[in-house]
Design an enzyme around this catalytic site. Structure first.
Site, short mmCIF file in Angstrom:
data_model
loop_
_atom_site.label_atom_id
_atom_site.label_comp_id
_atom_site.label_asym_id
_atom_site.label_seq_id
_atom_site.Cartn_x
_atom_site.Cartn_y
_atom_site.Cartn_z
N PRO A 24 5.40 -6.17 22.98
CG PRO A 24 4.84 -8.26 23.78
CD PRO A 24 4.40 -6.85 23.82
CB CYS A 26 6.98 -10.24 15.41
SG CYS A 26 6.17 -11.40 16.52
CB ALA A 60 5.38 -13.53 19.91
CD GLN A 102 3.49 -11.63 23.34
OE1 GLN A 102 3.89 -11.80 22.19
NE2 GLN A 102 2.46 -10.83 23.63
CE1 TYR A 186 0.03 -15.75 15.68
CE2 TYR A 186 0.05 -13.93 17.24
CZ TYR A 186 0.27 -14.42 15.97
OH TYR A 186 0.73 -13.59 14.98
NE ARG A 234 -0.59 -7.53 23.95
CZ ARG A 234 -0.08 -6.61 23.12
NH1 ARG A 234 0.22 -6.95 21.88
NH2 ARG A 234 0.15 -5.39 23.52
N GLY A 327 3.67 1.06 20.72
CA GLY A 327 4.37 0.17 19.81
C GLY A 327 4.86 0.88 18.56
#
Length: 360
Positions: A24, A26, A60, A102, A186, A234, A327
């Site tokens: 993932p 963003c 996310a 995610q 988070y 994760r 990534g």
């Protein structure tokens, strides 16, 4: 010639064509305040699937509006969002890749400015700019951001229900694989770390209590989507500071996750401490993934500046991790898996036919 990196992996009956997955990342590309995916997401994610990845995992995605990192984040709390994801999963599938997503709640790091552009790093976004009051396990602010409202026990239960409802929508939208975000400071990570969780109820104190919100979320999602859908979590394996969340605790929680039906742990680090000294370099998080795999037997994914095909091949071949997440390397080159196969002299049957001339 075959190589470990391009061997398929099977999770709960879902065969994924190789071990190079897109994690993932963003994009902050939802301009309206509605969390609905846009043509950008279709092209971005579709291009990564076309590039030969085994699985492409959507960034996310907030399970509730106030769970987004920024007002420009994706969401999956209503049916309009669910339906808008369908063309994306359809295209990812048409390219032979698995579609993952995610599901996330940003907790005390929610309602912040997006990660690029003129407002990047500006801190908490006010209500006049589409922001909202963040929540967390305890009223402890992340440096530079607003102090969160402490969640009540009922508030935690509502978050758990929201994860389950978003998981149902994700499956209905065509996603094959679900990932729960318990890393990078988070909400679920905030519960795990004693640096952000000072509660004195059943969700704070002991490791068992600090892991309760995560495990309840896993159980609720599994009950909602059934036994056939692979589930990934994760985790950040360390806060990188003394007295914070650490590898032994991550190993124990990973073992519990395996007992609760999690199929793979995606191992990252950091994110819960603003000034942590992190020794960033190629493969810098790999030792944590390997340690968790060895301690628990739970399959793991490794991430962190792994953008060399031979390094990625070695990681899987030596059993250091079961999956390699690429990534930034994939942002630079969406065809990284195809290029890696060419470097390793693996003849991929799923290179796009219109592009074949580039590989002759």
């Amino acid at each position: 010639m075959t190589h470990a990196l391009f061997d398929p992996i099977t999770l709960r009956g879902l065969e994924i064509r190789n071990r190079v997955w897109i994690p993932p990342m963003c994009q902050y590309m939802v301009e309206a305040q509605d969390g609905v995916p846009t043509p950008w997401h279709l092209v971005h994610l579709g291009g990564l699937a076309r590039g030969g990845a085994g699985a492409v995992v959507v960034e996310a995605t907030g399970v509730v509006p106030e769970g987004r990192i920024s007002p420009q984040d994706l969401g999956l709390w209503n049916d309009e969002q669910r339906d808008a994801f369908r063309p994306i999963t359809d295209f990812v599938h048409s390219q032979g890749a698995v579609a993952g997503i995610q599901l996330a709640h940003a907790g005390r790091k929610a309602s912040t400015s997006r990660g690029w552009g003129p407002s990047a790093g500006a801190g908490t976004v006010g209500a006049d700019q589409g922001g909202w009051q963040p929540v967390g396990p305890s009223p402890i602010a992340f440096p530079g951001l607003a102090t969160p409202t402490e969640l009540t026990a009922e508030g935690i239960a509502e978050v758990v229900r929201a994860f389950a409802a978003s998981a149902r929508r994700a499956v209905d939208a065509g996603f094959d694989l679900l990932e729960l975000h318990g890393a990078h400071g988070y909400l679920l990570h905030e519960f795990l770390s004693p640096l952000s969780n000072e509660r004195n109820d059943q969700y704070g104190g002991s490791l068992e209590n600090r892991a309760r919100a995560l495990l309840e979320t896993v159980d609720a999602v599994r009950a909602e989507v059934g036994e056939d859908v692979p589930l990934v979590v994760r985790l950040s394996a360390t806060d990188w500071v003394e007295g914070g969340w650490d590898l032994p605790e991550t190993e124990q929680v990973s073992a519990w996750l395996g007992e609760h039906g999690v199929d793979l742990v995606s191992v990252s680090t950091g994110g819960n401490v603003a000034d942590a000294a992190i020794p960033v370099g190629p493969g810098y998080q790999l030792p944590f993934a390997t340690a968790i795999r060895q301690a628990t037997g739970v399959p793991v994914a490794a991430v962190g500046m792994i953008d060399d095909p031979f390094q990625a091949e070695q990681i899987v071949a030596l059993g250091q991790a079961d999956v390699v997440l690429v990534g930034r390397g994939a942002l630079r080159d969406p065809n990284f898996p195809i290029r890696a196969a060419q470097a390793l002299r693996v003849d991929l049957p799923y290179r796009p036919a219109p592009y074949e001339r580039a590989y002759r």
